[in-house]
Design a protein around this motif. Structure first.
Motif, PDB file in Angstrom:
ATOM      1  N   PRO A  75      11.635  11.692 -19.011  1.00  0.00           N
ATOM      2  CA  PRO A  75      10.170  11.433 -18.665  1.00  0.00           C
ATOM      3  C   PRO A  75      10.103  11.242 -17.158  1.00  0.00           C
ATOM      4  O   PRO A  75      10.753  10.300 -16.816  1.00  0.00           O
ATOM      5  CB  PRO A  75       9.481  10.619 -19.554  1.00  0.00           C
ATOM      6  N   VAL A  76       8.968  11.728 -16.695  1.00  0.00           N
ATOM      7  CA  VAL A  76       8.673  11.410 -15.205  1.00  0.00           C
ATOM      8  C   VAL A  76       8.338   9.778 -15.318  1.00  0.00           C
ATOM      9  O   VAL A  76       8.423   9.367 -14.083  1.00  0.00           O
ATOM     10  CB  VAL A  76       7.557  12.337 -14.933  1.00  0.00           C
ATOM     11  N   THR A  77       7.707   9.296 -15.964  1.00  0.00           N
ATOM     12  CA  THR A  77       6.939   8.031 -15.879  1.00  0.00           C
ATOM     13  C   THR A  77       8.087   6.916 -15.534  1.00  0.00           C
ATOM     14  O   THR A  77       7.968   6.124 -14.860  1.00  0.00           O
ATOM     15  CB  THR A  77       6.303   7.721 -17.078  1.00  0.00           C
ATOM     16  N   ILE A  78       9.413   7.163 -16.188  1.00  0.00           N
ATOM     17  CA  ILE A  78      10.495   6.437 -15.635  1.00  0.00           C
ATOM     18  C   ILE A  78      10.621   6.108 -14.309  1.00  0.00           C
ATOM     19  O   ILE A  78      11.007   4.966 -13.711  1.00  0.00           O
ATOM     20  CB  ILE A  78      11.867   6.915 -16.367  1.00  0.00           C
ATOM     21  N   PHE A  79      10.614   7.256 -13.676  1.00  0.00           N
ATOM     22  CA  PHE A  79      10.812   7.163 -12.224  1.00  0.00           C
ATOM     23  C   PHE A  79       9.690   6.714 -11.352  1.00  0.00           C
ATOM     24  O   PHE A  79       9.300   5.943 -10.329  1.00  0.00           O
ATOM     25  CB  PHE A  79      11.637   8.400 -11.692  1.00  0.00           C
ATOM     26  N   LEU A  80       8.262   7.436 -11.816  1.00  0.00           N
ATOM     27  CA  LEU A  80       6.965   7.281 -11.255  1.00  0.00           C
ATOM     28  C   LEU A  80       6.591   5.828 -11.322  1.00  0.00           C
ATOM     29  O   LEU A  80       6.156   5.203 -10.327  1.00  0.00           O
ATOM     30  CB  LEU A  80       6.065   8.251 -11.974  1.00  0.00           C
ATOM     31  N   ILE A  81       6.486   5.154 -12.455  1.00  0.00           N
ATOM     32  CA  ILE A  81       6.107   3.969 -12.525  1.00  0.00           C
ATOM     33  C   ILE A  81       6.625   2.848 -11.570  1.00  0.00           C
ATOM     34  O   ILE A  81       6.020   2.010 -10.914  1.00  0.00           O
ATOM     35  CB  ILE A  81       6.309   3.130 -14.069  1.00  0.00           C
ATOM     36  N   SER A  82       8.111   2.752 -11.549  1.00  0.00           N
ATOM     37  CA  SER A  82       8.809   1.826 -10.700  1.00  0.00           C
ATOM     38  C   SER A  82       8.493   2.338  -9.165  1.00  0.00           C
ATOM     39  O   SER A  82       8.661   1.482  -8.440  1.00  0.00           O
ATOM     40  CB  SER A  82      10.285   1.878 -11.289  1.00  0.00           C
ATOM     41  N   GLY A  83       8.832   3.624  -8.946  1.00  0.00           N
ATOM     42  CA  GLY A  83       8.739   4.055  -7.711  1.00  0.00           C
ATOM     43  C   GLY A  83       7.553   3.775  -6.906  1.00  0.00           C
ATOM     44  O   GLY A  83       7.581   3.670  -5.594  1.00  0.00           O
ATOM     45  N   ILE A  84       6.413   3.838  -7.723  1.00  0.00           N
ATOM     46  CA  ILE A  84       5.004   3.717  -6.874  1.00  0.00           C
ATOM     47  C   ILE A  84       4.836   2.285  -6.750  1.00  0.00           C
ATOM     48  O   ILE A  84       3.746   1.880  -6.045  1.00  0.00           O
ATOM     49  CB  ILE A  84       4.045   4.328  -7.979  1.00  0.00           C
ATOM     50  N   LEU A  85       5.795   1.394  -7.154  1.00  0.00           N
ATOM     51  CA  LEU A  85       5.248  -0.204  -6.952  1.00  0.00           C
ATOM     52  C   LEU A  85       5.292  -0.565  -5.598  1.00  0.00           C
ATOM     53  O   LEU A  85       4.331  -1.428  -5.418  1.00  0.00           O
ATOM     54  CB  LEU A  85       6.355  -1.182  -7.582  1.00  0.00           C
ATOM     55  N   THR A  86       5.950   0.079  -4.819  1.00  0.00           N
ATOM     56  CA  THR A  86       5.843  -0.325  -3.250  1.00  0.00           C
ATOM     57  C   THR A  86       4.380  -0.086  -2.622  1.00  0.00           C
ATOM     58  O   THR A  86       4.297  -0.726  -1.641  1.00  0.00           O
ATOM     59  CB  THR A  86       7.140   0.300  -2.487  1.00  0.00           C
ATOM     60  N   LEU A  87       3.854   0.852  -3.296  1.00  0.00           N
ATOM     61  CA  LEU A  87       2.408   1.328  -2.615  1.00  0.00           C
ATOM     62  C   LEU A  87       1.337   0.604  -3.202  1.00  0.00           C
ATOM     63  O   LEU A  87       0.304   0.455  -2.768  1.00  0.00           O
ATOM     64  CB  LEU A  87       2.452   2.880  -2.756  1.00  0.00           C
ATOM     65  N   VAL A  88       1.494  -0.317  -4.105  1.00  0.00           N
ATOM     66  CA  VAL A  88       0.278  -1.064  -4.790  1.00  0.00           C
ATOM     67  C   VAL A  88      -0.382  -1.810  -3.901  1.00  0.00           C
ATOM     68  O   VAL A  88       0.252  -2.679  -3.262  1.00  0.00           O
ATOM     69  CB  VAL A  88       0.703  -1.695  -6.329  1.00  0.00           C
ATOM     70  N   PRO A  89      -1.512  -1.839  -3.643  1.00  0.00           N
ATOM     71  CA  PRO A  89      -2.236  -2.589  -2.802  1.00  0.00           C
ATOM     72  C   PRO A  89      -2.651  -3.932  -3.093  1.00  0.00           C
ATOM     73  O   PRO A  89      -3.826  -4.655  -3.038  1.00  0.00           O
ATOM     74  CB  PRO A  89      -3.590  -1.647  -2.527  1.00  0.00           C
ATOM     75  N   GLY A  90      -1.579  -4.592  -3.333  1.00  0.00           N
ATOM     76  CA  GLY A  90      -1.689  -5.985  -4.042  1.00  0.00           C
ATOM     77  C   GLY A  90      -2.163  -7.077  -2.818  1.00  0.00           C
ATOM     78  O   GLY A  90      -2.987  -7.602  -3.098  1.00  0.00           O
ATOM     79  N   ALA A  91      -1.664  -6.739  -1.336  1.00  0.00           N
ATOM     80  CA  ALA A  91      -2.091  -7.637  -0.349  1.00  0.00           C
ATOM     81  C   ALA A  91      -3.760  -7.619   0.109  1.00  0.00           C
ATOM     82  O   ALA A  91      -4.437  -8.372   0.084  1.00  0.00           O
ATOM     83  CB  ALA A  91      -1.371  -7.314   0.811  1.00  0.00           C
ATOM     84  N   ALA A  92      -3.939  -6.227  -0.054  1.00  0.00           N
ATOM     85  CA  ALA A  92      -5.551  -6.003   0.088  1.00  0.00           C
ATOM     86  C   ALA A  92      -6.545  -6.727  -0.940  1.00  0.00           C
ATOM     87  O   ALA A  92      -7.506  -7.314  -0.849  1.00  0.00           O
ATOM     88  CB  ALA A  92      -5.790  -4.516   0.253  1.00  0.00           C
ATOM     89  N   MET A  93      -5.927  -6.435  -2.253  1.00  0.00           N
ATOM     90  CA  MET A  93      -6.698  -7.181  -3.410  1.00  0.00           C
ATOM     91  C   MET A  93      -6.588  -8.657  -2.989  1.00  0.00           C
ATOM     92  O   MET A  93      -7.603  -9.375  -3.501  1.00  0.00           O
ATOM     93  CB  MET A  93      -6.009  -6.739  -4.634  1.00  0.00           C
ATOM     94  N   TYR A  94      -5.486  -9.188  -2.764  1.00  0.00           N
ATOM     95  CA  TYR A  94      -5.542 -10.561  -2.549  1.00  0.00           C
ATOM     96  C   TYR A  94      -6.270 -11.125  -1.426  1.00  0.00           C
ATOM     97  O   TYR A  94      -7.023 -12.032  -1.601  1.00  0.00           O
ATOM     98  CB  TYR A  94      -3.921 -11.228  -2.207  1.00  0.00           C
TER      99      TYR A  94
END
Length: 147
Positions: A74-93
């Motif tokens: 499944p695509v989600t195996i790679f997509l979920i972990s791969g997209i982690l670097t782009l999550v806008p956590g700093a902006a939300m903080y």
């Protein structure tokens, strides 16, 4: 830049272990995240964070789809972990911090940035999924009994 890309690879592999990705796919997950982060770093210097997130999310989604087809998983195996670097956590903080400090203008600005980044990531994933669905329909031969 190379240190950041290697760091992204290690972080994605570690995250993949935490979410219990099968061991045989850990390296591929790391490559997906590292490729996305490399594209982000290059694009951010030229286009800014919104376009950098969009383009790197396209790359992450493309690589995820390619790995999924080659490895028959499944695509989600790679997509979920791969997209982690782009999550806008700093902006939300920063949004929460500015709200707590009572600076509503800055909070609104960070919230808008967070929403834009999340939106372009979702849009990029949707676009790449649509491309692969369309290619699948084009390459699928018509069944002669459905006339």
């Amino acid at each position: 830049m190379l240190i950041q890309i290697v760091g992204a690879f290690i972080a994605i592999v570690a995250f993949s272990v935490v979410i219990e990705t099968p061991k045989k796919f850990l390296g591929y997950c790391g490559l997906t995240g590292a490729a996305g982060w490399a594209v982000y770093l290059i694009c951010n210097a030229h286009f800014g964070p919104i376009w950098a997130n969009f383009i790197s999310a396209l790359v992450i989604s493309l690589v995820s789809h390619l790995f999924a087809r080659v490895l028959k998983t499944p695509v989600t195996i790679f997509l979920i972990s791969g997209i982690l670097t782009l999550v806008p956590g700093a902006a939300m903080y920063h949004t929460g911090y500015e709200l707590f400090m009572g600076n509503m203008e800055a909070a609104a600005s960070y919230l808008a940035l967070t929403a834009q980044i999340a939106g372009v990531i979702a849009l990029a994933i949707f676009i790449m999924d649509s491309v692969f669905q369309t290619l699948k329909k084009i390459n699928k031969p018509e069944h002669p009994d459905k006339l």
